[in-house]
Design a protein around this motif. Sequence first.
Motif, short mmCIF file in Angstrom:
data_model
loop_
_atom_site.label_atom_id
_atom_site.label_comp_id
_atom_site.label_asym_id
_atom_site.label_seq_id
_atom_site.Cartn_x
_atom_site.Cartn_y
_atom_site.Cartn_z
N ASN A 37 0.82 -1.21 0.00
CA ASN A 37 0.00 0.00 0.00
C ASN A 37 0.85 1.27 0.00
N THR A 90 -4.15 3.85 2.85
CA THR A 90 -4.68 2.89 3.82
C THR A 90 -5.37 1.71 3.15
N ASP A 91 -5.97 1.94 1.99
CA ASP A 91 -6.79 0.89 1.38
C ASP A 91 -6.51 0.66 -0.09
#
Length: 325
Positions: free
Chosen positions: A226, A251-252
């Motif tokens: 990430n 984060t994602d």
Amino acid sequence: MPTIAPVDVDGFVVRAGFLKTTVFFASGEGEITLSGEGEKKLRPHKAGLLAAEPLKDGTGLITSGDDGCLYRCGSDASVELVAERPRKWIDLVATGPSGAVAFASGRVAWARLGDGREKEFTHERAVGGLAFAPKGARLAVSRYDGATLWWAGTDGPPTELSWKGAHLGISFSPDGKFLVTAMQENALHGWRLSDAQDMRMSGYPAKVKSFSWSYKGKFLATSGANAAILWPFQGKTGPMGQSPLQLGARTDLLVSAVACHPKEDVVAIGYQDGSVSMCRFGDKAEVHLRRPGNSPVSTMDWDADGVRLAFGTEGGEAGIISLQD
């Protein structure tokens, strides 16, 4: 402010980059788009295009396909047949100094030198990746359970480098001291070539599909996490015992493509949502270059001056990001 010039392409962008000042986009559907003084479309292969790599001097683009052909495409839209292997899928291509080209199908790799001489190299298992050494004398072939170093232009016994598992993408460090492979598992493996010392770089949540050396070869930037993971290669032991830089963290979102700047300690980072950023090594300062699109960024490359960045995505979006007006 950065500006983006969109380019119309056909399907998954296998490779984007530069032939001197001309930008190219090679699509898996078989179409090559050239953007320079106007826009030109080429379709050298009878069916799909599997791999593409520009020549080191920027004078042409080498492409391969499931028609068993290897072509050289020029920025003037010229097309020349370089080699042919009937009834074979040529799915790997690498270019080296002085016009050298390597290509592979199944268990066999070939090196074709600038003077037209060819050498054939057969392996017990399928070839996973190809790379020429910086000076072009040796060809590295990744394979199951390691890599093999062949002499490209002269006769001599190969050097075998072993590590269990399937090895795919492969790259020499710019100084020729290290060799690194991306593995089928979520890891990189490397060797210090002076003594075949192993270097394991793990901890990725996904497979590493993209890597790029910084302009002085001090860092290797990689996708698969990430954030862009940059392994240090300044010392004699490479990344062993050192922690990597992590740039452009989300984060994602996973990083899907990386491209180091040709003149500065900066890396362009492409993400799974199609967005693109640029990060500086020293202070981790980040500039957003492109908003999210419809699919992951599949390929990026800078021009020689580091002013323009070509990018393409898995969903057929492509464009040229300019850092100067």
